[in-house]
Design a protein around this motif. Structure first.
Motif, PDB file in Angstrom:
ATOM      1  N   ASP A 172      -2.657   2.278   7.057  1.00  0.00           N
ATOM      2  CA  ASP A 172      -1.441   2.493   7.845  1.00  0.00           C
ATOM      3  C   ASP A 172      -0.553   1.253   7.930  1.00  0.00           C
ATOM      4  O   ASP A 172       0.321   1.182   8.798  1.00  0.00           O
ATOM      5  N   HIS A 173      -0.736   0.282   7.009  1.00  0.00           N
ATOM      6  CA  HIS A 173       0.026  -0.960   7.069  1.00  0.00           C
ATOM      7  C   HIS A 173       1.221  -0.986   6.126  1.00  0.00           C
ATOM      8  O   HIS A 173       1.892  -2.017   6.013  1.00  0.00           O
ATOM      9  N   TYR A 174       1.511   0.115   5.455  1.00  0.00           N
ATOM     10  CA  TYR A 174       2.641   0.132   4.528  1.00  0.00           C
ATOM     11  C   TYR A 174       3.953  -0.074   5.290  1.00  0.00           C
ATOM     12  O   TYR A 174       4.213   0.593   6.281  1.00  0.00           O
ATOM     13  N   GLU A 175       4.783  -1.002   4.793  1.00  0.00           N
ATOM     14  CA  GLU A 175       6.035  -1.336   5.477  1.00  0.00           C
ATOM     15  C   GLU A 175       7.268  -1.142   4.596  1.00  0.00           C
ATOM     16  O   GLU A 175       8.365  -1.538   4.974  1.00  0.00           O
ATOM     17  N   GLY A 176       7.098  -0.528   3.438  1.00  0.00           N
ATOM     18  CA  GLY A 176       8.227  -0.320   2.541  1.00  0.00           C
ATOM     19  C   GLY A 176       9.070   0.875   2.947  1.00  0.00           C
ATOM     20  O   GLY A 176       8.760   1.599   3.900  1.00  0.00           O
TER      21      GLY A 176
END
Length: 430
Positions: free
Chosen positions: A374-378
């Motif tokens: 859940d760390h995707y920041e795109g």
């Protein structure tokens, strides 16, 4: 995984990533694969592109391009994961292991409006409506082995209706709103095409409450155990249907449409059947003990009956097993399961399959806490999908490492299978 543990696994990781070399068209993109995987397997607090790049001594922009712009085949990467699982983790011919497919969704809280698919919607992670992204996943549990096999973005209708917004996020024009059960069915079909075989499939009431989804699985000859909401309707005794002509109106129009005979009991909700129908209400509860490796033992009480479900015309349709289960220590909580399986399937086997679904929840916990799912920041669709499939690769590698630590070669040795039928009133489910 701390730095010492990761260093010990680096030689294995270098060998493992070579199995995916043909998914990358050039050396530059191929060399970024182990960088991203090492970052996900590391002890970083945040496993998004920038922290991973800085830890590895790579310019963040370079890793961002790897995720969103460089040419490589994420679908082939996903297929390779499934090929490895099919070939190495589903048992040998002489020592078969029971495999259970796990369908579920997870959600990631996100701020703003740019992340693909983000909107205010039900966030299962928080148990309330929140601004988040939802992804649908297929996993598998086979003996001691468990892993996710696939992941897709759930595109809300509001996004589908705003194609300009979709194009700004790089979402293809042919990607439209699909119900979550339809996404799950597509994932199932892809896995089967890659050689995965599921002895059973199980899922929660968000999918079990969709009759069309259940019919599609039955049409594929797939056995399943589905948790369903209590407001599903059915009969415990098949009602009589007639096509005897009758007059519908003063105009004299004759109706010969099939219908229930006058006076027949209509279909009732599952909770009403449990409370009022003697076949279910008066049936004694049978106790089963579940030995969970991580949660410890738990005891469930179960009732089982044959149930007839109404079709789209409200007439008797599919016949299924109905399991009503309650946890002995959780007062007032009752779960309902519909099962499509041979009539002689033991009740404890159906309960075992139903409760195996908890393992996908553990998968999500591990992937979020250990690998940064859940760390995707795109803000691009391609980047999100690649992040999901790279996490599948990291998860597979991590699971194989865990099994080796337990002294297992492929998850087949000591693999628990569905329990055998026992006649005792208090049964144990392995």
């Amino acid at each position: 995984m701390d730095a010492v543990e990761l260093r010990g696994l680096l030689p294995e990781l270098e060998t493992f990533v070579k199995r995916f070399a043909d998914c990358f068209s050039d050396r530059r993109s191929r060399e970024h694969l182990p960088v991203y995987l090492r970052g996900q397997l590391s002890d970083l607090d945040r496993k998004s592109v920038e922290p991973i790049a800085l830890r590895s001594g790579v310019p963040p922009r370079t890793l961002q391009e790897f995720l969103s712009h460089l040419a490589w085949d994420q679908q082939r990467l996903r297929d390779r994961v499934q090929e490895i699982v099919a070939a190495e983790h589903l048992g040998l011919a002489e020592r078969p292991v029971c495999s259970v497919g796990l369908l579920d969704e997870t959600s990631f809280v996100k701020k703003g409006t740019k992340t693909p698919g983000v909107q205010r919607q039900w966030c299962g992670h928080l148990g309330k409506v929140e601004n988040c992204v939802v992804t649908v996943h297929l996993g598998i549990a086979a003996g001691e082995f468990q892993s996710l096999l696939d992941g897709d973005l759930f595109l809300p209708e509001s996004w589908d209706q705003d194609r300009e917004r979709c194009r700004a996020a790089g979402i293809p024009d042919d990607l439209i709103y699909r119900p979550k059960w339809r996404i799950a069915l597509e994932q199932y079909d892809r896995a089967i095409a890659q050689g995965i075989r599921f002895d059973w499939l199980t899922f929660d009431e968000g999918y079990g409450g969709k009759p069309e989804f259940l019919r599609e699985l039955t049409g594929r000859k797939q056995k399943w155990v589905a948790e369903v909401p209590k407001n599903v309707y059915g009969w415990l005794t098949e009602p009589v249907v007639t096509t005897r002509p009758r007059r519908k109106s003063s105009r004299g129009r004759v109706v010969t449409k099939a219908r229930l005979v006058k006076g027949e009991t209509p279909a009732r909700r599952l909770d009403q059947l449990l409370a009022r129908n003697p076949k279910l209400r008066d049936q004694p509860w049978q106790r089963y003990r579940l030995d969970d490796r991580e949660r410890g033992p738990s005891v469930w009480e179960v009732k089982r009956v044959r149930i007839i479900l109404p079709n789209e015309q409200g007439l008797p349709g599919d016949v299924r097993h109905l399991l009503v289960a309650r946890h002995v220590l959780t007062k007032g909580e009752v779960k309902y399961f519909l099962c499509d399986a041979p009539a002689d399937t033991p009740t404890e086997t159906l309960l075992w399959v139903a409760l195996t679904r908890r393992r996908v929840e553990r998968c999500f916990q591990d992937l979020k806490s250990e690998l940064g799912l859940d760390h995707y920041e795109g803000r691009t669709y391609v980047g999100l999908m690649r992040h999901l499939v790279l996490t599948l690769v990291s998860n597979l590698f991590l699971m194989r490492a865990v099994l080796r630590r337990r002294g297992e070669k492929s998850g087949v040795d000591r693999a628990p299978n569905p329990p055998r039928h026992r006649s005792a009133n208090h049964r144990q489910v392995a």
